[in-house]
Motif scaffolding. Structure first.
Motif, PDB file in Angstrom:
ATOM      1  N   GLN A   7      -3.815   0.125 -41.814  1.00  0.00           N
ATOM      2  CA  GLN A   7      -5.022   0.265 -40.990  1.00  0.00           C
ATOM      3  C   GLN A   7      -6.224   0.660 -41.841  1.00  0.00           C
ATOM      4  O   GLN A   7      -7.068   1.456 -41.436  1.00  0.00           O
ATOM      5  CB  GLN A   7      -4.788   1.278 -39.862  1.00  0.00           C
ATOM      6  CG  GLN A   7      -3.701   0.861 -38.889  1.00  0.00           C
ATOM      7  CD  GLN A   7      -3.371   1.900 -37.847  1.00  0.00           C
ATOM      8  OE1 GLN A   7      -4.120   2.863 -37.664  1.00  0.00           O
ATOM      9  NE2 GLN A   7      -2.263   1.727 -37.163  1.00  0.00           N
ATOM     10  N   ASP A  14      -9.930  -8.488 -47.605  1.00  0.00           N
ATOM     11  CA  ASP A  14      -9.519  -8.896 -46.271  1.00  0.00           C
ATOM     12  C   ASP A  14     -10.732  -9.069 -45.360  1.00  0.00           C
ATOM     13  O   ASP A  14     -10.826 -10.029 -44.586  1.00  0.00           O
ATOM     14  CB  ASP A  14      -8.607  -7.836 -45.648  1.00  0.00           C
ATOM     15  CG  ASP A  14      -7.469  -7.424 -46.533  1.00  0.00           C
ATOM     16  OD1 ASP A  14      -6.316  -7.708 -46.190  1.00  0.00           O
ATOM     17  OD2 ASP A  14      -7.714  -6.801 -47.594  1.00  0.00           O
ATOM     18  N   CYS A  42      -6.015  -6.889 -36.077  1.00  0.00           N
ATOM     19  CA  CYS A  42      -6.546  -6.298 -37.311  1.00  0.00           C
ATOM     20  C   CYS A  42      -7.998  -5.877 -37.157  1.00  0.00           C
ATOM     21  O   CYS A  42      -8.739  -5.790 -38.149  1.00  0.00           O
ATOM     22  CB  CYS A  42      -6.386  -7.278 -38.469  1.00  0.00           C
ATOM     23  SG  CYS A  42      -4.668  -7.594 -38.914  1.00  0.00           S
ATOM     24  N   GLN A  55     -12.083 -11.772 -42.476  1.00  0.00           N
ATOM     25  CA  GLN A  55     -12.115 -11.336 -41.082  1.00  0.00           C
ATOM     26  C   GLN A  55     -13.511 -11.466 -40.481  1.00  0.00           C
ATOM     27  O   GLN A  55     -13.668 -11.869 -39.321  1.00  0.00           O
ATOM     28  CB  GLN A  55     -11.659  -9.876 -40.994  1.00  0.00           C
ATOM     29  CG  GLN A  55     -10.197  -9.660 -41.296  1.00  0.00           C
ATOM     30  CD  GLN A  55      -9.890  -8.181 -41.453  1.00  0.00           C
ATOM     31  OE1 GLN A  55     -10.158  -7.602 -42.502  1.00  0.00           O
ATOM     32  NE2 GLN A  55      -9.335  -7.567 -40.431  1.00  0.00           N
ATOM     33  N   HIS A  69      -1.359  -9.715 -40.952  1.00  0.00           N
ATOM     34  CA  HIS A  69      -2.327  -9.436 -42.013  1.00  0.00           C
ATOM     35  C   HIS A  69      -3.524 -10.357 -41.819  1.00  0.00           C
ATOM     36  O   HIS A  69      -3.396 -11.570 -41.849  1.00  0.00           O
ATOM     37  CB  HIS A  69      -1.687  -9.677 -43.384  1.00  0.00           C
ATOM     38  CG  HIS A  69      -2.024  -8.622 -44.381  1.00  0.00           C
ATOM     39  ND1 HIS A  69      -1.370  -7.416 -44.430  1.00  0.00           N
ATOM     40  CD2 HIS A  69      -2.945  -8.569 -45.364  1.00  0.00           C
ATOM     41  CE1 HIS A  69      -1.868  -6.674 -45.418  1.00  0.00           C
ATOM     42  NE2 HIS A  69      -2.842  -7.359 -45.994  1.00  0.00           N
ATOM     43  N   ALA A  70      -4.676  -9.757 -41.656  1.00  0.00           N
ATOM     44  CA  ALA A  70      -5.837 -10.523 -41.209  1.00  0.00           C
ATOM     45  C   ALA A  70      -6.239 -11.618 -42.173  1.00  0.00           C
ATOM     46  O   ALA A  70      -6.767 -12.653 -41.757  1.00  0.00           O
ATOM     47  CB  ALA A  70      -7.017  -9.587 -40.972  1.00  0.00           C
ATOM     48  N   TYR A  79      -8.888  -3.869 -40.038  1.00  0.00           N
ATOM     49  CA  TYR A  79      -7.667  -3.414 -40.705  1.00  0.00           C
ATOM     50  C   TYR A  79      -7.145  -4.525 -41.612  1.00  0.00           C
ATOM     51  O   TYR A  79      -7.185  -5.698 -41.237  1.00  0.00           O
ATOM     52  CB  TYR A  79      -6.541  -3.122 -39.711  1.00  0.00           C
ATOM     53  CG  TYR A  79      -6.821  -2.149 -38.613  1.00  0.00           C
ATOM     54  CD1 TYR A  79      -7.637  -1.037 -38.794  1.00  0.00           C
ATOM     55  CD2 TYR A  79      -6.227  -2.325 -37.363  1.00  0.00           C
ATOM     56  CE1 TYR A  79      -7.860  -0.141 -37.754  1.00  0.00           C
ATOM     57  CE2 TYR A  79      -6.434  -1.440 -36.326  1.00  0.00           C
ATOM     58  CZ  TYR A  79      -7.249  -0.349 -36.516  1.00  0.00           C
ATOM     59  OH  TYR A  79      -7.460   0.530 -35.492  1.00  0.00           O
ATOM     60  N   ASP A  80      -6.585  -4.144 -42.759  1.00  0.00           N
ATOM     61  CA  ASP A  80      -5.811  -5.124 -43.513  1.00  0.00           C
ATOM     62  C   ASP A  80      -4.557  -5.484 -42.726  1.00  0.00           C
ATOM     63  O   ASP A  80      -4.184  -6.642 -42.597  1.00  0.00           O
ATOM     64  CB  ASP A  80      -5.467  -4.585 -44.898  1.00  0.00           C
ATOM     65  CG  ASP A  80      -4.584  -3.341 -44.845  1.00  0.00           C
ATOM     66  OD1 ASP A  80      -4.722  -2.540 -43.906  1.00  0.00           O
ATOM     67  OD2 ASP A  80      -3.749  -3.167 -45.751  1.00  0.00           O
ATOM     68  N   CYS A  81      -3.874  -4.469 -42.210  1.00  0.00           N
ATOM     69  CA  CYS A  81      -2.687  -4.677 -41.378  1.00  0.00           C
ATOM     70  C   CYS A  81      -2.587  -3.497 -40.421  1.00  0.00           C
ATOM     71  O   CYS A  81      -2.848  -2.358 -40.814  1.00  0.00           O
ATOM     72  CB  CYS A  81      -1.427  -4.814 -42.223  1.00  0.00           C
ATOM     73  SG  CYS A  81      -1.093  -3.411 -43.315  1.00  0.00           S
ATOM     74  N   PRO A  82      -2.198  -3.721 -39.184  1.00  0.00           N
ATOM     75  CA  PRO A  82      -2.177  -2.620 -38.216  1.00  0.00           C
ATOM     76  C   PRO A  82      -0.941  -1.745 -38.293  1.00  0.00           C
ATOM     77  O   PRO A  82      -0.972  -0.607 -37.824  1.00  0.00           O
ATOM     78  CB  PRO A  82      -2.250  -3.345 -36.868  1.00  0.00           C
ATOM     79  CG  PRO A  82      -1.630  -4.676 -37.124  1.00  0.00           C
ATOM     80  CD  PRO A  82      -1.993  -5.032 -38.538  1.00  0.00           C
TER      81      PRO A  82
END
Length: 793
Positions: A421, A427, A408, A431, A699-700, A414-417
């Protein structure tokens, strides 16, 4: 991206060269280029629609009298580019930003240059209306500027050649509809090899038929120009990492036997003529990579590559390791072979996958897949922290959490790849703390703070995600941006960097102040999307009262942020603002407690109606101190064990942990790891967005244990701004032993803890020289100093 590989065996050596260039971006920029127009020009392809989908190749051949000791250039493009020197890929970019902060990369090309003729080439692409939501754009263009007179021969101008590559077409554009979800990462690549200008990046390629580039405009940095199309800014993060990553397993193959040596790169795979086959490959863990597939022969053969984090059936994903009775559904690329040798397919943008499925149809010519592998990519974080304990399962949580955090993190967080993205404050705050604790690298956090600062709307709020080509405002996330600023302030000593954001922070807090319902001393009705958590009781993630007024959850989040802001503004000698923030926080805390605390239920209600209850309301009530200290532990016990409260998901459990620590109940954290243990039992190799059924398997915000193991179990937190002092307050729970180390601005903090009897502990602590602090265990405090010390209590 496609290009001929003359010898596949040189792939790894090429990568090592590319990775070395990653350090070259730290070369200073000629100051003159930051103070006026650049001599080079933005260039483009003549005769094309500059805001539509298109892929273009640019080339320039020039002569050097000798091997240069250095040859520094600055390069950028819209949307993106990949740069080659004498056929070797050197870098790609630009780092995602916006039109006011359009980043350029600085690289030293000397290692790839030679005496005599040299060729610099760039593939530039514009996804047009299909572009990822994270991609801001003006129009198709490319620029390359030599740093000084020595490099000016390669400045982009009309002497550069350009070719439109009509081999590409967008595909996989209906992912959201097909997968019944929100998916905005951009299209897949459908490529017809017969139309591709193979070897275009090589010095020997004949570009006589190519067009001369069209000059567009003069490049300018921030503060200059009168009619800017892009305002250039130096890249403020390192180049992304790329490394070879072999696929580990064939899970099923229909119509063909796949030898084990194929995945190891030791044996080609031949698909007979007039055959249709399906091959399901398993990386065995989730990854982010550029898949690279080298094929020969097979004229007219069509290969479809489909990517997924997990397989599924009508019952959902289930255990991620299981494939029986499950099908592949995901975004995809398509490659149509032309019969040539050693054709390399590489998508223009990275792909996220654990499972990769090949659907292949051949015609009259057998197809040979010479090799297939991934080039893992992401922000080049280095893990410098470590955590161990007498419970080995925590090591699995640590490892999977770290993989989640890494996947992520690219040119933004990224929230989710796989699906979005996009960089969201909610988030990104979590992170960033993981990055600080595990790597000590704060550059991506700094970029995120700047990105959100640049995203502000006229009302004073930041956008909820940024960079983004669609407007989305999430007011609670603006509060988390202020919290991020406070986090940075506490962990790093960089007053000038922090101070520039105070006006922006004031704008956010003032927006909320304008929405106070003075009759209740709570927030009144609020516009935009007041997302808090994907709690099933919150419609679209929005708690009761957030939209129509008097939400305890959002009011108390505002209080939480005001308390942090008061510390920030007081430190920077802005006492009137600090005093006002303290007063507003106190008034709202009192008003919310009086209106929403339900003495019968023993928890905070979501609104003054006291007819709905969530963990979230009481979490924020404890975290802010709105719930008085004597009541905090009884309330938190209700939060943990009263199932009638709507539950916090993985994301908001970060704040649950903070509230436990505030209530002196941090020892219960270890027992709260069941959701992460369950994900591991269910075969996840990264942590998911939500409990099943979940959209994203990576999801980070769910990687928070990588912060909490160090900040809660080992208890390491800053006790003064800039981490000038440290507090170590371990919360072992049922653990008998735990040890952790983490980077600190002045060195490394090491903590080893062993229980002594039921209530005692021995702590072996090493601090960087000059760092002082305190060690807290139960109700006992000991002073800490730089160097090693052993404390037994």
């Amino acid at each position: 991206m496609l290009y001929v590989m003359r010898l596949h065996a040189i792939l790894l050596s090429l990568f090592l060269l590319v990775f070395e260039v990653g350090t070259a971006q730290q070369v200073p920029v000629n100051p003159a280029l930051l103070k006026d127009h650049w001599p080079a020009s933005w260039i483009t392809c003549p005769g094309v629609s500059l805001r539509s989908y298109g892929i273009y190749h640019f080339r320039k051949t020039f002569t050097l009298a000798g091997q240069p000791a250095s040859f520094i250039v600055h390069v950028s493009a819209d949307n993106r580019y990949r740069l080659f020197v004498n056929g070797t890929p050197v870098c790609n970019g630009p780092a995602r930003g916006d039109l006011y902060n359009w980043y350029f990369e600085t690289v030293d090309l000397a290692p790839w240059l030679k005496p005599g003729a040299n060729t610099i080439a760039a593939q530039v692409w514009n996804m047009g209306e299909e572009a990822a939501v994270a991609q801001v754009s003006n129009q198709t263009a490319f620029v390359l500027q030599g740093d000084t007179e020595k490099e000016k021969a390669i400045n982009t101008d009309a002497s550069w050649k350009v070719w439109e590559n009509k081999a590409y077409h967008p595909c996989s554009m209906d992912n959201g509809a097909r997968l019944h979800t929100y998916m905005v990462i951009g299209p897949g690549d459908s490529v017809q090899a017969a139309l591709f200008p193979w070897q275009w990046e090589q010095p020997t390629f004949n570009d006589a038929q190519w067009l001369h580039a069209r000059k567009l405009t003069s490049p300018v940095p921030a503060g200059y120009g009168t009619d800017n199309m892009w305002t250039l800014a130096p890249r403020n993060i390192p180049l992304m990492e790329e490394k070879l990553q072999r696929i580990n397993a064939v899970r099923r193959a229909n119509g063909l036997q796949v030898p084990d040596a194929f995945l190891q790169g030791n044996q080609a795979l031949t698909i007979p003529a007039n055959t249709t086959v399906r091959i399901l490959l398993d990386q065995t863990f989730n990854t982010v990579a550029y898949p690279e597939m080298i094929v020969s022969n097979g004229k007219g053969a069509v290969i479809r590559l489909t990517y997924a984090e997990a397989l599924s059936n009508k019952n959902g994903k289930g255990n991620r390791n299981d494939i029986e009775g499950k099908q592949m559904a995901g975004n995809y690329d398509v490659f149509e072979a032309d019969g040539g040798a050693k054709r390399l397919f590489r998508p223009l943008w990275l792909r996220t996958y654990r499972y990769l499925q090949l659907d292949i149809t051949t015609h009259g010519d057998p197809l040979v897949i010479d090799d297939l592998y991934g080039m893992y990519t992401g922000y080049p974080f280095e893990q410098k922290a470590a955590f161990t304990s007498n419970d080995p399962s925590l090591q699995d949580i640590w490892n999977v959490g770290w993989r989640t955090a890494r996947l992520c993190a690219g040119e933004t967080y990224y929230d989710c790849p796989y699906y979005e993205q996009l960089q969201y404050e909610g988030d990104t705050r979590i992170q960033s703390l993981i990055s600080l604790y595990v790597t000590g690298d704060d550059r991506l956090m700094r970029k995120a703070l700047l990105d959100f600062y640049h995203s502000r709307v006229p009302e004073g709020l930041t956008q909820g995600r940024y960079p983004s080509n669609r407007l989305q405002v999430i007011p609670p996330f603006s509060l988390y941006w202020v919290s991020m600023l406070y986090d940075y302030f506490m962990h790093r000593s960089d007053e000038k960097f922090v101070q520039q954001f105070l006006t922006g922070a004031e704008g956010v807090l003032n927006w909320y102040e304008r929405h106070i319902d003075t009759s209740r001393q709570m927030l009144g009705p609020m516009k935009w999307w007041n997302f808090t958590d994907w709690n099933h009781a919150f419609p679209n993630g929005v708690p009761d009262g957030a939209t129509d007024g008097n939400s305890s959850v959002i009011t108390l989040q505002y209080v939480y942020t005001l308390q942090q802001a008061a510390i920030l503004f007081s430190y920077f000698d802005k006492q009137p603002q600090a005093a006002r923030y303290r007063k507003i926080a106190a008034d709202l805390s009192k008003g919310t407690y009086q209106a929403c605390y339900d003495a019968t239920k023993g928890v905070m209600a979501n609104t003054p109606a006291r007819n709905t209850f969530s963990q979230h309301a009481s979490i924020m009530g404890v975290l802010t101190g709105a719930i008085p200290a004597p009541q905090q532990q009884p309330v938190m016990r209700k939060v943990l064990y009263d199932p009638s409260l709507s539950q916090a998901t993985f994301y908001y459990r970060f704040y649950l942990t903070l509230a436990l620590k505030k209530a002196a109940m941090g020892q219960l954290y270890y027992a709260q790891l069941t959701p992460w243990r369950d994900m591991l039992k269910n075969g996840l190799t990264t942590f998911a967005e939500n409990p099943d059924p979940t959209r994203s398997d990576c999801h980070a915000w769910s990687a928070s244990p990588n912060y909490d193991f160090l900040a809660t179990i080992c208890g390491i937190t800053p006790a003064a701004p800039g981490f000038k002092k440290v507090q170590i307050k371990p919360q072992l729970g049922e653990l008998k032993q735990a040890s952790g180390r983490m980077p600190h601005p002045d060195g490394e903090i090491q903590v080893t803890l062993e229980r002594r009897g039921a209530q005692g502990v021995q702590a072996d602590i090493t601090l960087p020289p000059g760092l002082t602090g305190t060690f807290l265990w139960n109700n006992t405090t000991r002073s800490l100093k730089g160097g090693r010390q052993v404390i037994t209590l």
